[in-house]
Each structure stands twice: as structure tokens, then as C-alpha cells.
Design a protein around this motif. Structure first.
Motif, PDB file in Angstrom:
ATOM      1  N   GLN A   1       0.830  -1.203   0.000  1.00  0.00           N
ATOM      2  CA  GLN A   1       0.000   0.000   0.000  1.00  0.00           C
ATOM      3  C   GLN A   1       0.862   1.249   0.000  1.00  0.00           C
ATOM      4  N   LEU A   2       1.946   1.232   0.767  1.00  0.00           N
ATOM      5  CA  LEU A   2       2.844   2.386   0.785  1.00  0.00           C
ATOM      6  C   LEU A   2       3.511   2.581  -0.569  1.00  0.00           C
ATOM      7  N   LEU A   3       3.912   1.489  -1.206  1.00  0.00           N
ATOM      8  CA  LEU A   3       4.510   1.574  -2.536  1.00  0.00           C
ATOM      9  C   LEU A   3       3.508   2.115  -3.544  1.00  0.00           C
ATOM     10  N   GLN A   4       2.278   1.664  -3.426  1.00  0.00           N
ATOM     11  CA  GLN A   4       1.217   2.127  -4.316  1.00  0.00           C
ATOM     12  C   GLN A   4       0.973   3.625  -4.135  1.00  0.00           C
ATOM     13  N   ASN A   5       0.878   4.073  -2.905  1.00  0.00           N
ATOM     14  CA  ASN A   5       0.658   5.499  -2.629  1.00  0.00           C
ATOM     15  C   ASN A   5       1.837   6.342  -3.104  1.00  0.00           C
ATOM     16  N   LYS A   6       3.038   5.845  -2.886  1.00  0.00           N
ATOM     17  CA  LYS A   6       4.232   6.572  -3.298  1.00  0.00           C
ATOM     18  C   LYS A   6       4.283   6.718  -4.819  1.00  0.00           C
ATOM     19  N   ALA A   7       3.963   5.662  -5.536  1.00  0.00           N
ATOM     20  CA  ALA A   7       3.981   5.706  -6.998  1.00  0.00           C
ATOM     21  C   ALA A   7       2.914   6.650  -7.532  1.00  0.00           C
ATOM     22  N   MET A   8       1.743   6.638  -6.945  1.00  0.00           N
ATOM     23  CA  MET A   8       0.678   7.506  -7.430  1.00  0.00           C
ATOM     24  C   MET A   8       0.955   8.976  -7.094  1.00  0.00           C
ATOM     25  N   PHE A   9       1.587   9.234  -5.954  1.00  0.00           N
ATOM     26  CA  PHE A   9       1.959  10.612  -5.639  1.00  0.00           C
ATOM     27  C   PHE A   9       3.027  11.099  -6.612  1.00  0.00           C
ATOM     28  N   ALA A  10       3.973  10.226  -6.962  1.00  0.00           N
ATOM     29  CA  ALA A  10       5.000  10.592  -7.939  1.00  0.00           C
ATOM     30  C   ALA A  10       4.360  10.897  -9.288  1.00  0.00           C
ATOM     31  N   ARG A  11       3.352  10.128  -9.670  1.00  0.00           N
ATOM     32  CA  ARG A  11       2.647  10.366 -10.935  1.00  0.00           C
ATOM     33  C   ARG A  11       2.010  11.742 -10.954  1.00  0.00           C
ATOM     34  N   ILE A  12       1.370  12.107  -9.868  1.00  0.00           N
ATOM     35  CA  ILE A  12       0.729  13.418  -9.780  1.00  0.00           C
ATOM     36  C   ILE A  12       1.772  14.532  -9.851  1.00  0.00           C
ATOM     37  N   LYS A  13       2.894  14.322  -9.188  1.00  0.00           N
ATOM     38  CA  LYS A  13       3.975  15.311  -9.197  1.00  0.00           C
ATOM     39  C   LYS A  13       4.527  15.500 -10.607  1.00  0.00           C
ATOM     40  N   TYR A  14       4.768  14.408 -11.317  1.00  0.00           N
ATOM     41  CA  TYR A  14       5.296  14.507 -12.674  1.00  0.00           C
ATOM     42  C   TYR A  14       4.282  15.123 -13.634  1.00  0.00           C
ATOM     43  N   GLN A  15       3.013  14.821 -13.427  1.00  0.00           N
ATOM     44  CA  GLN A  15       1.979  15.428 -14.269  1.00  0.00           C
ATOM     45  C   GLN A  15       1.922  16.938 -14.049  1.00  0.00           C
ATOM     46  N   ALA A  16       2.046  17.373 -12.812  1.00  0.00           N
ATOM     47  CA  ALA A  16       2.035  18.810 -12.518  1.00  0.00           C
ATOM     48  C   ALA A  16       3.236  19.496 -13.168  1.00  0.00           C
ATOM     49  N   LEU A  17       4.393  18.865 -13.096  1.00  0.00           N
ATOM     50  CA  LEU A  17       5.574  19.435 -13.733  1.00  0.00           C
ATOM     51  C   LEU A  17       5.411  19.491 -15.252  1.00  0.00           C
ATOM     52  N   ALA A  18       4.792  18.475 -15.821  1.00  0.00           N
ATOM     53  CA  ALA A  18       4.556  18.468 -17.266  1.00  0.00           C
ATOM     54  C   ALA A  18       3.610  19.602 -17.669  1.00  0.00           C
ATOM     55  N   ILE A  19       2.614  19.871 -16.864  1.00  0.00           N
ATOM     56  CA  ILE A  19       1.691  20.971 -17.152  1.00  0.00           C
ATOM     57  C   ILE A  19       2.420  22.306 -17.096  1.00  0.00           C
ATOM     58  N   VAL A  20       3.327  22.453 -16.136  1.00  0.00           N
ATOM     59  CA  VAL A  20       4.115  23.682 -16.035  1.00  0.00           C
ATOM     60  C   VAL A  20       4.991  23.851 -17.276  1.00  0.00           C
ATOM     61  N   VAL A  21       5.606  22.765 -17.733  1.00  0.00           N
ATOM     62  CA  VAL A  21       6.454  22.847 -18.927  1.00  0.00           C
ATOM     63  C   VAL A  21       5.615  23.209 -20.147  1.00  0.00           C
ATOM     64  N   VAL A  22       4.429  22.644 -20.274  1.00  0.00           N
ATOM     65  CA  VAL A  22       3.542  22.991 -21.400  1.00  0.00           C
ATOM     66  C   VAL A  22       3.169  24.469 -21.329  1.00  0.00           C
ATOM     67  N   ALA A  23       2.880  24.977 -20.140  1.00  0.00           N
ATOM     68  CA  ALA A  23       2.545  26.396 -19.988  1.00  0.00           C
ATOM     69  C   ALA A  23       3.727  27.271 -20.392  1.00  0.00           C
ATOM     70  N   ILE A  24       4.931  26.851 -20.028  1.00  0.00           N
ATOM     71  CA  ILE A  24       6.120  27.616 -20.412  1.00  0.00           C
ATOM     72  C   ILE A  24       6.321  27.578 -21.920  1.00  0.00           C
ATOM     73  N   ILE A  25       6.126  26.423 -22.528  1.00  0.00           N
ATOM     74  CA  ILE A  25       6.252  26.318 -23.990  1.00  0.00           C
ATOM     75  C   ILE A  25       5.243  27.232 -24.684  1.00  0.00           C
ATOM     76  N   LEU A  26       4.018  27.245 -24.183  1.00  0.00           N
ATOM     77  CA  LEU A  26       3.001  28.111 -24.773  1.00  0.00           C
ATOM     78  C   LEU A  26       3.343  29.598 -24.591  1.00  0.00           C
ATOM     79  N   ALA A  27       3.886  29.950 -23.439  1.00  0.00           N
ATOM     80  CA  ALA A  27       4.260  31.346 -23.176  1.00  0.00           C
ATOM     81  C   ALA A  27       5.437  31.767 -24.058  1.00  0.00           C
ATOM     82  N   VAL A  28       6.385  30.879 -24.262  1.00  0.00           N
ATOM     83  CA  VAL A  28       7.569  31.202 -25.064  1.00  0.00           C
ATOM     84  C   VAL A  28       7.211  31.292 -26.540  1.00  0.00           C
ATOM     85  N   SER A  29       6.278  30.479 -26.986  1.00  0.00           N
ATOM     86  CA  SER A  29       5.944  30.441 -28.416  1.00  0.00           C
ATOM     87  C   SER A  29       5.119  31.641 -28.880  1.00  0.00           C
ATOM     88  N   ARG A  30       4.588  32.398 -27.973  1.00  0.00           N
ATOM     89  CA  ARG A  30       3.764  33.563 -28.347  1.00  0.00           C
ATOM     90  C   ARG A  30       4.595  34.746 -28.663  1.00  0.00           C
TER      91      ARG A  30
END
Length: 76
Positions: A47-76
Motif C-alpha cells: 500500500q505504501l509503494l502504491q501510494n508513493k507511486a501515485m503521488f510521484a505520478r501526480i507530481k510529474y503530471q504537474a511538472l509536465a503541465i508547467v512545462v507545457v505552460a512555459i512552452i506556450l508562453a515562449v511560443s507567443r
């Protein structure tokens, strides 16, 4: 700059997929152990491994959204 950010985005997407697969595997192992034991007892380590992996997934998704926002801001 944009090519670098796209490379970072691809790495983050890979990490999201990896952590998602790790979480699903931990979930399946926990379910298998519960079914084999015949009781509703769960293994806290899985259960701890499962929670840790899912929290990491959420963290990486948030970072990916930030990178997409930066790409969109730079491309304008």
C-alpha cells in the motif's frame, strides 16, 4: 529553448507512465495477496509503494503541465 523544453516534457511524460505502471503493479500484488489469503488483510508495504507511486505520478503530471505552460508562453 523550445526544443529543450520539449525534451524535458517527453522525459516527464515517460516518468508519468513509469510511475503509473509501478502503482498499478503494486495494486495488483496487493489484490493478489488479499485473494490468496482469503482475508481482507492488506500488506502495508504494498500500500505504501502504491501510494508513493501515485503521488510521484501526480507530481510529474504537474511538472509536465508547467512545462507545457512555459512552452506556450515562449511560443507567443
Amino acid at each position: 529553448m523550445t526544443y529543450f523544453l520539449i525534451a524535458v516534457l517527453l522525459v516527464l511524460m515517460g516518468l508519468v507512465a513509469y510511475s503509473l505502471i509501478r502503482g498499478i503493479v503494486a495494486f495488483l500484488k496487493t489484490t493478489k495477496i488479499d485473494l490468496e489469503s482469503g482475508e481482507a488483510e492488506t500488506v502495508t508495504e504494498m500500500q505504501l509503494l502504491q501510494n508513493k507511486a501515485m503521488f510521484a505520478r501526480i507530481k510529474y503530471q504537474a511538472l509536465a503541465i508547467v512545462v507545457v505552460a512555459i512552452i506556450l508562453a515562449v511560443s507567443r
